[in-house]
Design a protein around this motif. Structure first.
Motif, PDB file in Angstrom:
ATOM      1  N   ASN A   1     -22.406  18.058 -22.462  1.00  0.00           N
ATOM      2  CA  ASN A   1     -21.000  18.391 -22.664  1.00  0.00           C
ATOM      3  C   ASN A   1     -20.404  19.001 -21.407  1.00  0.00           C
ATOM      4  O   ASN A   1     -19.274  18.693 -21.015  1.00  0.00           O
ATOM      5  CB  ASN A   1     -20.849  19.359 -23.842  1.00  0.00           C
ATOM      6  CG  ASN A   1     -19.395  19.599 -24.192  1.00  0.00           C
ATOM      7  OD1 ASN A   1     -18.679  18.685 -24.598  1.00  0.00           O
ATOM      8  ND2 ASN A   1     -18.938  20.838 -24.033  1.00  0.00           N
ATOM      9  N   ALA A   2     -21.166  19.882 -20.736  1.00  0.00           N
ATOM     10  CA  ALA A   2     -20.675  20.535 -19.518  1.00  0.00           C
ATOM     11  C   ALA A   2     -20.432  19.526 -18.403  1.00  0.00           C
ATOM     12  O   ALA A   2     -19.522  19.689 -17.588  1.00  0.00           O
ATOM     13  CB  ALA A   2     -21.660  21.602 -19.062  1.00  0.00           C
ATOM     14  N   LEU A   3     -21.223  18.465 -18.376  1.00  0.00           N
ATOM     15  CA  LEU A   3     -21.085  17.458 -17.317  1.00  0.00           C
ATOM     16  C   LEU A   3     -19.771  16.682 -17.413  1.00  0.00           C
ATOM     17  O   LEU A   3     -19.400  15.975 -16.465  1.00  0.00           O
ATOM     18  CB  LEU A   3     -22.268  16.494 -17.364  1.00  0.00           C
ATOM     19  CG  LEU A   3     -23.603  17.051 -16.841  1.00  0.00           C
ATOM     20  CD1 LEU A   3     -24.733  16.085 -17.134  1.00  0.00           C
ATOM     21  CD2 LEU A   3     -23.514  17.338 -15.348  1.00  0.00           C
ATOM     22  N   ARG A   4     -19.068  16.815 -18.514  1.00  0.00           N
ATOM     23  CA  ARG A   4     -17.768  16.140 -18.638  1.00  0.00           C
ATOM     24  C   ARG A   4     -16.766  16.640 -17.616  1.00  0.00           C
ATOM     25  O   ARG A   4     -15.798  15.946 -17.291  1.00  0.00           O
ATOM     26  CB  ARG A   4     -17.194  16.348 -20.043  1.00  0.00           C
ATOM     27  CG  ARG A   4     -17.971  15.629 -21.143  1.00  0.00           C
ATOM     28  CD  ARG A   4     -17.162  15.560 -22.422  1.00  0.00           C
ATOM     29  NE  ARG A   4     -16.884  16.862 -22.988  1.00  0.00           N
ATOM     30  CZ  ARG A   4     -15.657  17.303 -23.287  1.00  0.00           C
ATOM     31  NH1 ARG A   4     -14.597  16.552 -23.057  1.00  0.00           N
ATOM     32  NH2 ARG A   4     -15.501  18.505 -23.824  1.00  0.00           N
ATOM     33  N   THR A   5     -16.998  17.844 -17.072  1.00  0.00           N
ATOM     34  CA  THR A   5     -16.057  18.389 -16.081  1.00  0.00           C
ATOM     35  C   THR A   5     -16.078  17.611 -14.771  1.00  0.00           C
ATOM     36  O   THR A   5     -15.185  17.785 -13.935  1.00  0.00           O
ATOM     37  CB  THR A   5     -16.382  19.866 -15.793  1.00  0.00           C
ATOM     38  OG1 THR A   5     -17.737  19.979 -15.331  1.00  0.00           O
ATOM     39  CG2 THR A   5     -16.213  20.709 -17.039  1.00  0.00           C
ATOM     40  N   LEU A   6     -17.086  16.768 -14.572  1.00  0.00           N
ATOM     41  CA  LEU A   6     -17.141  15.959 -13.349  1.00  0.00           C
ATOM     42  C   LEU A   6     -16.049  14.899 -13.314  1.00  0.00           C
ATOM     43  O   LEU A   6     -15.705  14.387 -12.247  1.00  0.00           O
ATOM     44  CB  LEU A   6     -18.504  15.269 -13.243  1.00  0.00           C
ATOM     45  CG  LEU A   6     -19.686  16.140 -12.792  1.00  0.00           C
ATOM     46  CD1 LEU A   6     -20.988  15.416 -13.050  1.00  0.00           C
ATOM     47  CD2 LEU A   6     -19.548  16.501 -11.322  1.00  0.00           C
ATOM     48  N   PHE A   7     -15.504  14.589 -14.465  1.00  0.00           N
ATOM     49  CA  PHE A   7     -14.536  13.492 -14.562  1.00  0.00           C
ATOM     50  C   PHE A   7     -13.141  14.054 -14.817  1.00  0.00           C
ATOM     51  O   PHE A   7     -12.977  15.029 -15.554  1.00  0.00           O
ATOM     52  CB  PHE A   7     -14.947  12.528 -15.669  1.00  0.00           C
ATOM     53  CG  PHE A   7     -16.373  12.059 -15.535  1.00  0.00           C
ATOM     54  CD1 PHE A   7     -16.709  11.076 -14.633  1.00  0.00           C
ATOM     55  CD2 PHE A   7     -17.376  12.641 -16.308  1.00  0.00           C
ATOM     56  CE1 PHE A   7     -18.026  10.652 -14.499  1.00  0.00           C
ATOM     57  CE2 PHE A   7     -18.695  12.231 -16.182  1.00  0.00           C
ATOM     58  CZ  PHE A   7     -19.027  11.236 -15.269  1.00  0.00           C
ATOM     59  N   PRO A   8     -12.117  13.458 -14.224  1.00  0.00           N
ATOM     60  CA  PRO A   8     -10.751  13.984 -14.393  1.00  0.00           C
ATOM     61  C   PRO A   8     -10.270  13.862 -15.829  1.00  0.00           C
ATOM     62  O   PRO A   8     -10.615  12.894 -16.531  1.00  0.00           O
ATOM     63  CB  PRO A   8      -9.914  13.103 -13.454  1.00  0.00           C
ATOM     64  CG  PRO A   8     -10.719  11.864 -13.254  1.00  0.00           C
ATOM     65  CD  PRO A   8     -12.155  12.279 -13.349  1.00  0.00           C
ATOM     66  N   PRO A   9      -9.501  14.835 -16.299  1.00  0.00           N
ATOM     67  CA  PRO A   9      -8.939  14.749 -17.657  1.00  0.00           C
ATOM     68  C   PRO A   9      -7.875  13.656 -17.726  1.00  0.00           C
ATOM     69  O   PRO A   9      -7.393  13.157 -16.701  1.00  0.00           O
ATOM     70  CB  PRO A   9      -8.322  16.136 -17.862  1.00  0.00           C
ATOM     71  CG  PRO A   9      -8.006  16.619 -16.491  1.00  0.00           C
ATOM     72  CD  PRO A   9      -9.073  16.061 -15.607  1.00  0.00           C
TER      73      PRO A   9
ATOM     74  N   ILE B   1      -7.247  21.320 -14.281  1.00  0.00           N
ATOM     75  CA  ILE B   1      -8.705  21.307 -14.145  1.00  0.00           C
ATOM     76  C   ILE B   1      -9.296  22.638 -14.601  1.00  0.00           C
ATOM     77  O   ILE B   1     -10.323  22.680 -15.289  1.00  0.00           O
ATOM     78  CB  ILE B   1      -9.100  21.010 -12.684  1.00  0.00           C
ATOM     79  CG1 ILE B   1      -8.706  19.572 -12.319  1.00  0.00           C
ATOM     80  CG2 ILE B   1     -10.593  21.219 -12.475  1.00  0.00           C
ATOM     81  CD1 ILE B   1      -8.885  19.246 -10.848  1.00  0.00           C
ATOM     82  N   GLY B   2      -8.646  23.755 -14.234  1.00  0.00           N
ATOM     83  CA  GLY B   2      -9.137  25.065 -14.630  1.00  0.00           C
ATOM     84  C   GLY B   2      -9.100  25.281 -16.126  1.00  0.00           C
ATOM     85  O   GLY B   2     -10.061  25.796 -16.722  1.00  0.00           O
TER      86      GLY B   2
ATOM     87  N   ILE C   1     -18.745  24.746 -14.216  1.00  0.00           N
ATOM     88  CA  ILE C   1     -18.014  25.244 -13.051  1.00  0.00           C
ATOM     89  C   ILE C   1     -18.244  24.350 -11.841  1.00  0.00           C
ATOM     90  O   ILE C   1     -17.298  23.945 -11.148  1.00  0.00           O
ATOM     91  CB  ILE C   1     -18.429  26.694 -12.748  1.00  0.00           C
ATOM     92  CG1 ILE C   1     -17.955  27.623 -13.876  1.00  0.00           C
ATOM     93  CG2 ILE C   1     -17.841  27.157 -11.411  1.00  0.00           C
ATOM     94  CD1 ILE C   1     -18.479  29.038 -13.768  1.00  0.00           C
ATOM     95  N   LEU C   2     -19.522  24.018 -11.580  1.00  0.00           N
ATOM     96  CA  LEU C   2     -19.832  23.175 -10.429  1.00  0.00           C
ATOM     97  C   LEU C   2     -19.233  21.780 -10.577  1.00  0.00           C
ATOM     98  O   LEU C   2     -18.784  21.178  -9.594  1.00  0.00           O
ATOM     99  CB  LEU C   2     -21.346  23.087 -10.248  1.00  0.00           C
ATOM    100  CG  LEU C   2     -22.034  24.381  -9.802  1.00  0.00           C
ATOM    101  CD1 LEU C   2     -23.548  24.210  -9.818  1.00  0.00           C
ATOM    102  CD2 LEU C   2     -21.558  24.802  -8.430  1.00  0.00           C
ATOM    103  N   GLY C   3     -19.214  21.266 -11.804  1.00  0.00           N
ATOM    104  CA  GLY C   3     -18.578  19.968 -12.023  1.00  0.00           C
ATOM    105  C   GLY C   3     -17.098  20.006 -11.706  1.00  0.00           C
ATOM    106  O   GLY C   3     -16.553  19.080 -11.091  1.00  0.00           O
ATOM    107  N   SER C   4     -16.443  21.097 -12.101  1.00  0.00           N
ATOM    108  CA  SER C   4     -15.009  21.244 -11.819  1.00  0.00           C
ATOM    109  C   SER C   4     -14.753  21.438 -10.331  1.00  0.00           C
ATOM    110  O   SER C   4     -13.764  20.942  -9.785  1.00  0.00           O
ATOM    111  CB  SER C   4     -14.448  22.425 -12.612  1.00  0.00           C
ATOM    112  OG  SER C   4     -14.542  22.185 -14.007  1.00  0.00           O
TER     113      SER C   4
END
Length: 629
Positions: A615-623, A565-566, A293-296
């Motif tokens: 794996n969760a840290l992947r949200t820091l980067f744009p899809p 992103i969500g 969540i925080l990464g997003s």
């Protein structure tokens, strides 16, 4: 704002401030205890007994209060992931895994702190509105001016509004001329001229000249106060949405306790129970999901998207109904005068100059369009008097004893001279001008839809799973209908008050999760009622406070980015949480059969945690795809 509402707002603020400080103390004490342990044990290489002492401080300050709360939840049969964490704290203490217990305390208190802050920010819209209300008013009586408390303001009394002050009550100007900023209530970013006969609204900011008004309604009965009350009731009635971690924990927690209990009873060894509980510590729930969540949230911030409530990231992919405000959301919010039709009874230039002079005193969006055209024509404004807007009549004024009225076609009576010269009705906006109750002109306007509105609306169903799209607007039906056809929306609601918008959104939300996108203060109650509220732009503070998401750039492109992103955040969070839980279940099965000791189980759990967090840290980067229309 009524005194009672103000009292509730102040008490709520004090309550949440106290709670946040208590939770914050636990989180900070646990954090510094862990740092102290690492320094003493590994840098200074002290005896393990002395190095462990700071961790006991964490247990005393944070562990005991948290465990008391969790025991209370157990008695109420509330089986969440935090309950399993409490059992893990006890297990780690009994197993002398003090560092693990301190980390669990930190994660648990940190999660509670974030939740307290989310609740506190949910009431920020009331505080934003309350900050704007003056505490005193200036009453003019018997030739003198006296400051009175806001609760003493009643209908019929006369007040003085000084330059740059906020108007404390709805009223009508009886002396003076000024301009007032009503954008806080109307969402329209321009100043409104006021003269004798003009209405003023509570919450509006006065310009450079003092005016005298007669109060029409007490402050608690004003339009501004009604919007506040609608927002307050909407906040109180809104049910709490269970978070993603709680939903998973509701199944995982009792399963873990069951496996550990059976293992301990069958083996007859308490160590077997402890082995299972250590490996069952729900760190993928307590750590991976918040990290995702925080990464997003961080990614959104870099994309000019402010996430004020992380639940919106969890829920946006489940929304099936999209509801849009019209002006400023699907359109640019700047109607333009595109057609002028004049009768044969008056000189066209005289009619236009007269209309522009009268429109200086109007807050309607069409007035800005007329004044923009007047600036292009470089006209000289005329002095009008007795400017007022009687209900059902339109905008009226006098020019040298000649009456001028700007109104709608539907408000015209059949006996008005010259109606046969009026053009046929068409879609979009129009206004009709009467001079001495003789037809003079028809002006037509267009508020152009945003370039991206139609493709954005068209792709919602195919790309994001929306089953229903609505427009809910306070504008006239002809204008809303015209826009709906332009952007491809078949369901629309026009001429809606904030209360009506709220009821429509509440009704739609009861049937399916909703996304509401708007930009004006009148949208704030509806945003609170929707599952996810998005404010486009940041012109209105109450609107941005009521919204869960604020798009800083005034474009629908950013709304689409948030949708992507969500959706990706939820997918990654589920991968991390469910994947971690499945691996933990495998480990629990091995531990239940005696295949893992408590220490080995703790190591296995840490390996799971590392993979879940990476794996969760992947949200820091744009899809790869962040917008698709």
């Amino acid at each position: 704002m009524s005194p009672e509402t103000h009292r509730k707002t102040v008490e709520q603020k004090r309550t949440f401030t106290f709670i946040e400080k208590g939770t914050e103390l636990i989180a900070l004490s646990s954090f510094f205890s862990i740092i102290a342990y690492v320094v003493l044990r590994y840098l200074l290489k002290l005896d393990p007994f002395f190095a462990t002492l700071p961790l006991f401080f964490s247990y005393g300050i944070g562990g005991i209060p948290l465990l008391i709360e969790l025991v209370w939840k157990l008695f109420r049969f509330e089986f969440g992931s935090d309950l399993l964490a409490g059992i893990s704290i006890i297990s780690s203490f009994l197993l002398r895994e003090y560092l693990a217990g301190a980390i669990v305390i930190l994660m648990l208190s940190g999660g509670q702190l974030l939740e307290r802050l989310a609740i506190y920010h949910a009431s920020a819209v009331l505080r934003a509105l309350a900050r704007r209300m003056p505490t005193v008013a200036h009453q003019k009586r018997n030739g003198s001016i006296k400051d009175i408390d806001l609760k003493e303001v009643i209908e019929g009394i006369e007040l003085i509004i000084y330059p740059h002050e906020i108007c404390p009550a709805d009223g009508v100007v009886i002396e003076g001329k000024t301009v007032m900023d009503e954008s806080y209530l109307t969402g329209e970013p321009f100043m409104i001229s006021k003269t004798v006969g003009s209405t003023v609204l509570s919450g509006a900011i006065n310009g450079n000249s003092a005016i005298r008004i007669r109060v029409l309604r007490k402050p608690e009965d004003s339009r501004y106060a009604k919007i506040m009350e609608v927002i307050r009731k909407s906040e109180e009635a809104k049910p709490r949405i269970r978070r993603l971690a709680e939903q998973i924990g509701a199944f995982y927690t009792p399963l873990s306790i069951f496996i550990a209990t059976v293992a301990g009873m069958v083996s007859g060894s308490p160590l077997r129970f402890l082995s299972v509980m250590v490996i069952a510590t729900p760190c993928p729930l307590l750590l991976a999901i918040p990290v995702a969540i925080l990464g997003s949230i961080s990614l959104c911030a870099r994309r000019s998207i402010v996430v004020k409530d992380s639940q919106a990231l969890e829920l946006i992919s489940k929304c099936q109904t999209a509801i849009f405000d019209k002006t400023g959301t699907l359109t640019y919010g700047m109607p333009k005068l595109v057609e002028e039709s004049y009768s044969s009874f008056f000189e066209p230039r005289f009619v236009f100059d007269l209309v522009a002079s009268l429109e200086r005193y109007s807050k309607h969006p069409l007035a800005a369009a007329v004044l923009q055209k007047a600036a292009e024509k470089k006209i000289e404004f005329m002095e009008l008097s007795e400017v007022h807007e009687p209900p059902g009549k339109g905008l009226c004024g006098l020019f040298r004893k000649m009456s001028v009225r700007i109104t709608a076609r539907s408000k015209l009576s059949s006996d008005i001279k010259g109606l046969e010269q009026m053009p046929r009705e068409s879609e979009g906006l129009e206004c009709v001008v009467l001079i001495d109750e003789v037809y003079a002109a028809t002006f037509r306007f267009r508020d152009a839809p945003r370039e991206e509105s139609k493709p954005f609306i068209a792709h919602l169903s195919a790309k994001h799973g929306f089953k229903k799209v609505l427009i809910v607007s306070g504008d006239r039906e002809s204008e809303v209908s015209y826009l709906a056809k332009q952007v491809g929306v078949s369901t629309l609601y026009a001429q809606c008050s904030p209360e009506q918008k709220l009821e429509i959104v509440k009704n739609e939300t009861s049937q399916a999760k909703t996304l509401f996108v708007g930009d004006g203060i009148n949208d704030a109650p509806a945003m609170l009622a929707a599952t996810v509220g998005i404010a486009v732009g940041s012109n209105s503070e109450p609107t941005t406070e009521a919204a869960k998401i604020v798009i800083m750039e005034n474009t629908l492109m950013k709304v689409d980015e948030f949708l992507h992103i969500g959706r990706r955040m939820r997918m990654i969070a589920l991968q991390s949480a469910i994947g971690g839980m499945m691996l933990s279940c495998m480990g629990m099965g091995i531990a239940a059969t005696g295949g893992l000791s408590p220490v080995e189980g703790a190591i296995f759990q840490e390996i799971i945690d590392v993979f879940s967090l990476l794996n969760a840290l992947r949200t820091l980067f744009p899809p790869k795809t962040i917008k698709d229309f």
